[in-house]
Each structure stands twice: as C-alpha cells, then as structure tokens.
Design an enzyme around this catalytic site. Structure first.
Site, short mmCIF file in Angstrom:
data_model
loop_
_atom_site.label_atom_id
_atom_site.label_comp_id
_atom_site.label_asym_id
_atom_site.label_seq_id
_atom_site.Cartn_x
_atom_site.Cartn_y
_atom_site.Cartn_z
N ASP A 1 -9.03 7.47 -10.17
CA ASP A 1 -9.06 6.77 -9.10
C ASP A 1 -10.22 7.05 -7.98
O ASP A 1 -10.11 6.25 -7.11
CB ASP A 1 -7.86 7.47 -8.11
CG ASP A 1 -6.44 6.87 -8.57
OD1 ASP A 1 -6.26 5.70 -9.04
OD2 ASP A 1 -5.39 7.81 -8.32
N HIS A 40 -8.73 1.21 -10.53
CA HIS A 40 -8.30 0.03 -9.58
C HIS A 40 -9.49 -0.61 -9.13
O HIS A 40 -10.46 -0.07 -8.60
CB HIS A 40 -7.37 0.45 -8.44
CG HIS A 40 -6.39 1.42 -8.76
ND1 HIS A 40 -5.22 0.80 -9.36
CD2 HIS A 40 -5.86 2.63 -8.55
CE1 HIS A 40 -4.23 1.72 -9.61
NE2 HIS A 40 -4.80 2.82 -9.01
N GLU A 88 -0.08 9.64 -12.81
CA GLU A 88 0.61 8.67 -11.56
C GLU A 88 1.11 7.35 -12.40
O GLU A 88 0.60 6.83 -13.27
CB GLU A 88 -0.18 8.31 -10.58
CG GLU A 88 0.63 7.86 -9.02
CD GLU A 88 -0.31 7.86 -8.15
OE1 GLU A 88 0.34 7.53 -7.09
OE2 GLU A 88 -1.52 8.06 -8.15
N HIS A 95 2.37 2.92 -3.28
CA HIS A 95 2.77 4.02 -3.06
C HIS A 95 4.05 3.80 -2.23
O HIS A 95 4.46 4.24 -1.08
CB HIS A 95 1.96 4.90 -2.49
CG HIS A 95 0.91 5.60 -3.04
ND1 HIS A 95 -0.10 5.94 -2.45
CD2 HIS A 95 0.73 5.86 -4.22
CE1 HIS A 95 -1.05 6.35 -3.38
NE2 HIS A 95 -0.45 6.34 -4.36
N TYR A 97 -9.26 2.85 1.09
CA TYR A 97 -8.87 3.33 0.00
C TYR A 97 -9.24 4.64 0.24
O TYR A 97 -8.28 5.57 0.16
CB TYR A 97 -9.48 2.88 -0.95
CG TYR A 97 -8.87 3.52 -2.42
CD1 TYR A 97 -7.79 2.80 -3.17
CD2 TYR A 97 -9.49 4.52 -3.02
CE1 TYR A 97 -7.55 3.21 -4.24
CE2 TYR A 97 -8.98 5.17 -4.24
CZ TYR A 97 -7.87 4.66 -4.84
OH TYR A 97 -7.35 4.91 -5.95
N HIS A 108 -4.94 10.31 -15.74
CA HIS A 108 -4.14 10.61 -14.42
C HIS A 108 -2.96 10.28 -14.67
O HIS A 108 -2.65 9.10 -15.40
CB HIS A 108 -4.81 9.81 -13.19
CG HIS A 108 -4.09 10.03 -11.82
ND1 HIS A 108 -3.35 11.03 -11.50
CD2 HIS A 108 -3.90 9.06 -10.97
CE1 HIS A 108 -2.78 10.85 -10.35
NE2 HIS A 108 -3.17 9.73 -9.85
N ASP A 125 1.13 4.18 -11.80
CA ASP A 125 0.34 3.15 -12.07
C ASP A 125 -0.70 3.34 -13.09
O ASP A 125 -1.15 2.05 -13.41
CB ASP A 125 -0.39 2.73 -10.63
CG ASP A 125 -1.12 3.99 -9.90
OD1 ASP A 125 -0.54 4.97 -10.10
OD2 ASP A 125 -2.26 3.74 -9.60
N HIS A 136 -6.87 12.20 -6.69
CA HIS A 136 -6.24 12.99 -5.59
C HIS A 136 -4.80 13.54 -5.86
O HIS A 136 -4.09 13.89 -5.20
CB HIS A 136 -5.82 11.87 -4.56
CG HIS A 136 -4.89 10.68 -4.96
ND1 HIS A 136 -3.92 10.32 -4.67
CD2 HIS A 136 -5.14 9.66 -6.23
CE1 HIS A 136 -2.87 9.58 -5.09
NE2 HIS A 136 -3.80 9.16 -6.14
#
Length: 401
Positions: free
Chosen positions: A164, A225, A81, A23, A192, A79, A83, A145
C-alpha cells in the site's frame, strides 16, 4: 488482462474503472483504482498478492491463461486486507497446498478473514527466498498501514513490491508514472497519504530510513494500487518523507456547514479578511455537507491553519461538521493551528464545541472563536473580516486573538 513488465515479472491484477468508494464508504475514488498482483517467473514461480474478492473468479481464470496454477511454487501476501487477499479462497481451491508467505500478523489476519488453515510460512525482516537468478527479501512494514504489512524486494530485477505504500487509487491502462497525467497522479498520491497514512507518519519515516540504509538499488516500485513508479522511482519515496514530517503548504482551509447561509457568509467574510492581509496565501473554502470529505481532508493535510464553522442546532453542531471533525481527530495531524466560527439563534454552543474538538484533535487553538447572532449584518461581517485578518497573523505566533 495481463501486462508484461519485463522478462521476469508480469502484472496479473485488475483495473477497477467503476470503483467510487473504498473502505466501505469511507474513501472516495473518483478515478477508480486497481488491485495489483504480480507473477514472477524464475526457476521458481511466485505470485505476489491477489485481488479484491468480487473479481476472484475472473482473476483465477486470467491467471490460468498465464500459467498452469500447479506450477506456482509460492504465494507472497504482503498484506491481508480484503482488496489484496480477496481472491485467495478461489485460488486455494485450485492449489490448496501452496505455501503462503506472510508476516506473523498476516497469518492471524488471513485466518480471521477466511477461517482456513492454509500452508502458512511466517517471515520477518531480512528473511529471503531464493527463486533462481533472483532472490526475494522481506521487509516488515508494520502499520503501513496494517500490523501485517510488508514489502518484498526482488534482487536482480531490483524491484520493490511496496504494497500500500506509494500507491494511489487511480485507474489507468498506462500503468507507469511517466505515462500518466502528473497532476492527477500526485493529487491521488497525496490524497491517499493524507487520508490513509497520516496517522502512521512516524512509522513511515522510520521504515523509509531503514530501507534506504540498506542501499538497495531500486529500478522500479510496484505498488498494490494505481500505477508503478519506473521513472525516478525514488521521487515518491522522497515525497513520502516530506509528507510524513508535519507537511504544510502556504494554505488556510475554511470548512463550514450552514442552515440559512449565515455561517456561509461568515466563512466568506473571514476569507476576505485573510486575503486582504496576504494576497499570496492560498485560501480554500468547503461546505462540508456538499464537498467530498476525503478531498477536504487532503486540503486540511496541506494547510497551516484550519478554520471550522457551523450553525448551532439542538445545542450542538451540524452533522457534516461533526463528521469531518471526527475524521480530523482520527488522523492525528501535527503542527496545525485552528479556530471556530458560527452563527446561532438563541443558545450558540457550536463555536465552543468545535474549539474543543479541534483542541482534542491536537490543533493549536488560536482564539476562542467568533459567533454571530442570526444572519450577520455588515457590522458582523466586518468583525468576521477582522477575525480572518487576525487569524492570519497568528500563523507564526502562539498568542490568542
């Protein structure tokens, strides 16, 4: 690199051994991380998520070794995002018409990131996709999230692709929860949760209760992850339920920054006072300018009470103290007590500022705090010890010191 999970599912992600921040610079990743992507081969072939964009070309090249890309029937984006979706640009150059299944918010975010009008298929909770012997069922997980987040459940194999949720920033070639060091695993898992998911705890509880009510058998949880949970996979689900409900251990955390060690000496004396009253309570002390901010936040998450100290500078507080208070405020911790302390030379605003920040962060302020002029003498340190002892008493009370 690929890793065969079973006859149907293959891990095709990337282990990032060198990653040290995430991030941007907001999250420390001492143990590296991984970007987990999964290839499902049934009568239809499905790719779940991709990897971060620095590894996009490598990802596509490795995927070609596993399968002819034109044989991929569906792409599932749990998701959006970067990554998770970062390799889409490179992949979609090869298979531009392949349908991408994601939530309505996922479509908006992917278009916002990449400005491409790919073949999007919007899904919502309960929608499913038959792929042969197995079936994929989608479960929206809004704000776990991001607004677009979702889980995908593979019936037949009974695998929950949880995105996530339940993950960790933890690089390991061992891949499974029963193979890695358990201390490292759960430390990275709680870090996390504390730093990323705390603000969304009410959504965590609601979504887990919803998923459990479906009574779906879960043989494995495949995260986005870190490692996958195959040994008693619901243990991490139970941990999330525990963490989501205003989690506390028998711990007090003291955070300080100091200019000429006066505030440091106060912090140590306060800790002595606490320990003299209760030898069993865990006390952790951190200089916010010298310790990792995410590790500090993890300890705040575990604590019943947090005491924050700073010298006064320019009628304010030291920059590392301001930064950690801003993080604490943003994470929305519940059910915690707090108080301020600090040394000063002539104006002495730090204690008042810290108290106001902790109050705004939702902490129950147990006292107006304590400040000592210049470098505290033995009488000043004695007052700090008394402050610590009294603070301990207020863990179970609602009155002021």
């Amino acid at each position: 690199m690929s890793f065969k999970i079973n006859d149907t599912v293959t891990w095709v992600g990337k282990i990032d051994w060198e990653l040290r921040t995430f991030h941007g610079e907001e999250y420390s990743t001492h143990k590296g991380s991984s970007y987990n992507s999964y290839l499902i081969k049934d009568e239809k072939t499905v790719l779940i998520d991709t990897v971060w964009y620095p590894f996009a070309k490598e990802f596509v090249a490795n995927l070609k070794k596993e399968i002819d890309l034109n044989k991929i029937d569906y792409i599932i984006m749990n998701h959006s995002e970067s990554d998770h979706s970062g390799a889409l640009l490179e992949l979609m150059k090869e298979i531009p018409n392949t349908p991408i299944y994601c939530t309505k918010s996922g479509v908006k975010i992917l278009k916002g990131h990449y400005h491409k009008d790919w073949n999007f298929v919007e899904v919502k909770t309960g929608d499913s996709l038959n792929i042969g012997k197995n079936k994929l069922t989608f479960v929206e997980a809004r704000m776990l999230h991001w607004p677009d987040s979702m889980f995908t459940y593979l019936s037949g194999e009974n695998i929950l692709f949880s995105n996530d949720a339940f993950g960790q920033h933890y690089a390991s070639e061992l891949m499974y929860n029963d193979k890695v060091d358990q201390g490292e695993l759960f430390q990275e898992a709680i870090k996390y949760y504390a730093n990323i998911l705390t603000p969304f705890s009410k959504f965590v509880v609601k979504k887990i209760e919803e998923v459990l009510s479906l009574n779906l058998p879960v043989n494995m949880i495949c995260t986005s992850h870190g490692i996958m949970w195959r040994d008693n996979p619901l243990q991490i689900v139970n941990k999330y339920m525990e963490w989501a409900k205003d989690y506390q251990e028998n711990q007090i955390t003291i955070i300080y920054d100091t200019m000429w060690n006066g505030t440091r000496r106060m912090a140590e004396a306060i800790a002595e006072g606490i320990k003299s009253s209760n030898k069993d309570i865990v006390i952790k002390i951190f200089n916010s300018s010298k310790n990792d901010k995410n590790d500090i936040i993890t300890e705040v998450f575990k604590s019943k009470m947090v005491l924050v100290g700073s010298s006064t500078i320019n009628n304010g507080i030291l920059s590392s103290t301001a930064a950690i208070l801003e993080m604490i405020k943003g994470l929305g911790f519940k059910g915690k007590k707090g108080a301020a302390f600090g040394s000063y030379g002539w104006s002495g605003e730090s204690v008042k500022i810290i108290s106001e920040e902790l109050n705004e962060a939702g902490f129950e302020i147990i006292s107006e705090g304590i400040k000592e002029l210049w470098n505290p003498d033995e009488e000043g340190l004695s007052r700090c010890r008394e402050f610590g002892s009294n603070a301990l008493e207020k863990i179970q009370e609602n009155t002021y010191i």
